[in-house]
Design a protein around this motif. Structure first.
Motif, short mmCIF file in Angstrom:
data_model
loop_
_atom_site.label_atom_id
_atom_site.label_comp_id
_atom_site.label_asym_id
_atom_site.label_seq_id
_atom_site.Cartn_x
_atom_site.Cartn_y
_atom_site.Cartn_z
N ILE A 270 1.17 -1.28 -0.11
CA ILE A 270 -0.25 -0.06 -0.06
C ILE A 270 1.21 1.10 -0.12
CG2 ILE A 270 -1.58 1.56 0.80
CD1 ILE A 270 -3.20 -1.26 2.20
N ASN A 271 1.63 0.94 1.07
CA ASN A 271 2.47 2.61 1.07
C ASN A 271 3.71 2.58 -0.36
OD1 ASN A 271 1.78 3.60 3.64
ND2 ASN A 271 3.16 3.10 4.51
N PRO A 272 4.37 1.75 -1.04
CA PRO A 272 5.04 1.86 -1.77
C PRO A 272 4.10 2.46 -3.13
CG PRO A 272 5.96 0.03 -0.52
CD PRO A 272 4.41 0.38 -0.17
N VAL A 273 3.14 1.49 -3.04
CA VAL A 273 2.37 2.40 -4.01
C VAL A 273 1.69 3.77 -4.54
CG1 VAL A 273 -0.11 1.83 -5.63
CG2 VAL A 273 1.19 0.04 -5.18
N LEU A 274 1.10 4.23 -2.78
CA LEU A 274 0.74 5.29 -2.98
C LEU A 274 1.95 6.64 -2.86
CD1 LEU A 274 -1.91 6.90 -1.65
CD2 LEU A 274 -1.16 6.82 0.52
N ALA A 275 3.01 6.39 -2.24
CA ALA A 275 4.11 6.60 -2.34
C ALA A 275 4.62 7.43 -4.04
CB ALA A 275 5.14 6.39 -1.86
N VAL A 276 4.79 6.03 -4.83
CA VAL A 276 4.25 6.88 -5.92
C VAL A 276 3.68 7.53 -6.94
CG1 VAL A 276 4.72 5.61 -8.82
CG2 VAL A 276 6.34 4.31 -6.96
N LEU A 277 2.11 6.71 -6.72
CA LEU A 277 1.32 8.24 -6.97
C LEU A 277 1.30 9.70 -6.27
CD1 LEU A 277 -1.50 8.27 -7.82
CD2 LEU A 277 -2.62 8.36 -5.78
N LEU A 278 1.86 9.90 -5.00
CA LEU A 278 1.72 11.28 -4.61
C LEU A 278 3.11 11.62 -5.59
CD1 LEU A 278 1.20 10.75 -1.00
CD2 LEU A 278 -0.73 12.11 -2.67
N TYR A 279 4.16 10.69 -5.95
CA TYR A 279 5.11 11.46 -6.75
C TYR A 279 5.02 11.87 -7.46
CZ TYR A 279 8.78 11.45 -10.03
OH TYR A 279 9.80 11.15 -11.41
N VAL A 280 3.79 11.17 -9.03
CA VAL A 280 3.55 11.20 -10.29
C VAL A 280 2.77 12.93 -9.87
CG1 VAL A 280 2.42 10.82 -11.90
CG2 VAL A 280 3.66 9.32 -10.59
N THR A 281 1.82 12.66 -9.08
CA THR A 281 0.68 14.14 -8.53
C THR A 281 1.56 15.34 -8.55
OG1 THR A 281 -0.33 12.71 -7.57
CG2 THR A 281 -0.93 15.23 -7.11
N PHE A 282 2.70 15.14 -7.01
CA PHE A 282 3.19 16.31 -7.14
C PHE A 282 4.25 16.61 -8.29
CE2 PHE A 282 3.73 14.79 -2.61
CZ PHE A 282 2.74 15.71 -2.00
N LEU A 283 4.81 15.94 -9.45
CA LEU A 283 5.54 16.50 -10.66
C LEU A 283 4.62 16.92 -11.44
CD1 LEU A 283 7.98 15.44 -12.11
CD2 LEU A 283 6.89 13.13 -13.09
N GLN A 284 3.01 16.79 -11.30
CA GLN A 284 2.43 17.81 -12.30
C GLN A 284 2.20 19.23 -11.92
OE1 GLN A 284 1.31 16.15 -14.15
NE2 GLN A 284 2.22 14.29 -13.40
N VAL A 285 2.90 20.25 -11.14
CA VAL A 285 2.82 21.54 -10.62
C VAL A 285 4.43 21.95 -10.81
CG1 VAL A 285 2.00 23.01 -9.31
CG2 VAL A 285 0.50 20.99 -9.52
N PRO A 286 4.71 22.47 -10.97
CA PRO A 286 6.25 23.36 -10.98
C PRO A 286 7.33 23.34 -9.80
CG PRO A 286 5.32 23.53 -12.53
CD PRO A 286 4.13 23.42 -12.25
N ALA A 287 7.37 23.63 -8.87
CA ALA A 287 7.81 23.96 -7.74
C ALA A 287 7.52 25.38 -7.04
CB ALA A 287 9.20 23.59 -7.13
N ALA A 288 8.04 25.86 -8.30
CA ALA A 288 8.09 27.76 -8.20
C ALA A 288 6.45 28.05 -8.17
CB ALA A 288 8.14 28.35 -10.11
N ASP A 289 5.22 27.18 -8.47
CA ASP A 289 4.08 27.44 -8.82
C ASP A 289 3.86 26.65 -7.36
OD1 ASP A 289 3.77 28.62 -10.97
OD2 ASP A 289 2.93 26.99 -11.82
N LEU A 290 4.30 26.19 -6.40
CA LEU A 290 3.15 25.13 -4.76
C LEU A 290 4.57 26.31 -4.10
CD1 LEU A 290 4.75 21.10 -4.80
CD2 LEU A 290 2.85 22.60 -4.73
N LEU A 291 5.25 27.02 -4.25
CA LEU A 291 6.10 27.82 -3.24
C LEU A 291 4.95 29.10 -3.26
CD1 LEU A 291 10.12 27.27 -3.87
CD2 LEU A 291 8.21 26.94 -2.40
N ALA B 31 14.65 17.59 -16.23
CA ALA B 31 13.85 17.79 -17.19
C ALA B 31 13.58 19.29 -17.72
CB ALA B 31 11.85 17.92 -16.89
N ALA B 32 14.26 20.28 -17.09
CA ALA B 32 14.56 22.11 -17.74
C ALA B 32 16.06 22.01 -18.03
CB ALA B 32 14.47 22.93 -16.06
#
Length: 313
Positions: free
Chosen positions: A34-55, A180-181
Motif C-alpha cells: 500500500i505505502n509504496p504504491v501510494l508514494a509513487v502516486l503522490l510523486y506523480v501528483t507532485f510532478l504535475q505542478v512546478p515547484a515555483a507554483d507550489l511555493l 527536465a528543465a
C-alpha cells in the motif's frame, strides 16, 4: 484513460473486492504494497505542478486559512453531531473517527481538478494538512473517546507516513523537474510519468480493497451500518465547504477546492494506523476502507455537482 478515469477507479474497486474474496491469503502481502504504491502516486501528483507554483501557492493565506478551518473546525463539529448515533462498538467508532477527522492529501487533488478546483493550491496545502492532522488527531480522539483509545494512535506511523508519502515524493518530483528543465531525457521521463496517474490511482485502490476484504468475516453487518454516516458526511460537507468558501470570499476555483478538501478524507494514509491497532480493534481498518468505497462513488457525484454548487461567473 483520463477521460474515463472515474469508471477506471470504480472498476479497480470492484476488482479489488473480487481479488480479496477469491484470494484471501494474498491480503497480508498486499498490505505491505500500500505505502509504496501510494508514494509513487503522490510523486506523480507532485510532478504535475512546478515547484515555483507550489511555493507561490503557499502565500495564499486566505485559502490556507479556509482549508484549516473547514478541516479542523467544521469537520470535527460535523463528526461530533453524528458521534452519538454511531454503532456502539468501540472499534467501529474508532475507525470512523480515524478516517473522518483526517483530511485527504492524495486523490482530492485529482478530483478537485476534474471539477475545476485549484489543484495547485491543494498541492501546496498538502504538507500543512498532514502535519496538522498528526498533531490534532490524538487530541480529537481523546475528546471523543477518552485517553485509553487516544493512546493507541502514536506519532511514529504519522511521521513515517509524512516522510514516505510527502517528503520523499516531493523531493524526487522537484529533482525530476530540475532534470527536465536541463535535459531532453529528463523531460521525456517527466512526460512519461505524467501519463501514469490514472493507472497508479487504480492500482492503489485495488491494492487497498483487496488487502482488507478478507478481514470482513463476521463484521460485515457492523461495517455496513456506518455507510449511511459516510453518505451523510459527504452531503453535509458539500454545503459546509461552500459556506466556508464564501466566508473567506474565495474565487470559484479556490472555493471548489475547499469543498473537496472538506469532504475527502485521508483513508489511504490513516489505514496504516488502523492496521497497527490491537487485534480487538482490527475491524477499524475495514471501517476505514469502507469509507474509501463510499467516497470514490461520492466523488463521481461531486465532480458533477460542485461546479453547479459553485458555478463559474
Amino acid at each position: 484513460m483520463e477521460r474515463h478515469q472515474v469508471a477506471v477507479y470504480i472498476g479497480a474497486l470492484a476488482a479489488g473486492g473480487l481479488v480479496g474474496w477469491a484470494a484471501p491469503g494474498a491480503g497480508p502481502g498486499l498490505e505491505h504494497a500500500i505505502n509504496p504504491v501510494l508514494a509513487v502516486l503522490l510523486y506523480v501528483t507532485f510532478l504535475q505542478v512546478p515547484a515555483a507554483d507550489l511555493l507561490r501557492s503557499l502565500r495564499a493565506g486566505r485559502f490556507l486559512a479556509a482549508a484549516l478551518v473547514v478541516n479542523f473546525v467544521v469537520v470535527p463539529l460535523v463528526v461530533a453531531a453524528m458521534f452519538s448515533f454511531l454503532p456502539a462498538d468501540q472499534a467501529v467508532r474508532l475507525g470512523v473517527l480515524l478516517v473522518l477527522l483526517a483530511p485527504c492529501v492524495d486523490y482530492v487533488i485529482v478530483f478537485s481538478g476534474l471539477a475545476g478546483g485549484s489543484s495547485q493550491r491543494l498541492l501546496a496545502a498538502t504538507p500543512l494538512l498532514l502535519l496538522a492532522q498528526m498533531v490534532l488527531l490524538p487530541v480529537f480522539l481523546f475528546l471523543f473517546m477518552g485517553s485509553d483509545l487516544a493512546d493507541v494512535v502514536e506519532a511514529g506511523p504519522f511521521l513515517e507516513a509524512f516522510l514516505i508519502l510527502i517528503v520523499i515524493p516531493l523531493a524526487l518530483a522537484w529533482l525530476t523537474q530540475a532534470w527536465a528543465a536541463r535535459r531532453p531525457a529528463g523531460q521525456k521521463v517527466a512526460d512519461a510519468m505524467g501519463t501514469t496517474m490514472v493507472p497508479l490511482m487504480a492500482a492503489t485502490l485495488l491494492t487497498v480493497v483487496a488487502s482488507q476484504v478478507p478481514k470482513l468475516g463476521d463484521s460485515l453487518a457492523d461495517v455496513a451500518r456506518v455507510v449511511p454516516f459516510y453518505v451523510l458526511f459527504l452531503i453535509v460537507m458539500a454545503f459546509a465547504g461552500l459556506a466556508v468558501a464564501r466566508l473567506f470570499r474565495l474565487d470559484v476555483p479556490d472555493g471548489r477546492a475547499i469543498v473537496f478538501t472538506g469532504a475527502t478524507r485521508n483513508s489511504l494514509v490513516v489505514l496504516p494506523l488502523a492496521l497497527a491497532l490491537p487485534d480487538q480493534l482490527a475491524v477499524a481498518a475495514v471501517v476505514v476502507v469502507t469509507q474509501t468505497l463510499v467516497e470514490v462513488v461520492g466523488m463521481v457525484i461531486y465532480v458533477r455537482a460542485v461546479p453547479r454548487l459553485l458555478p463559474a461567473t
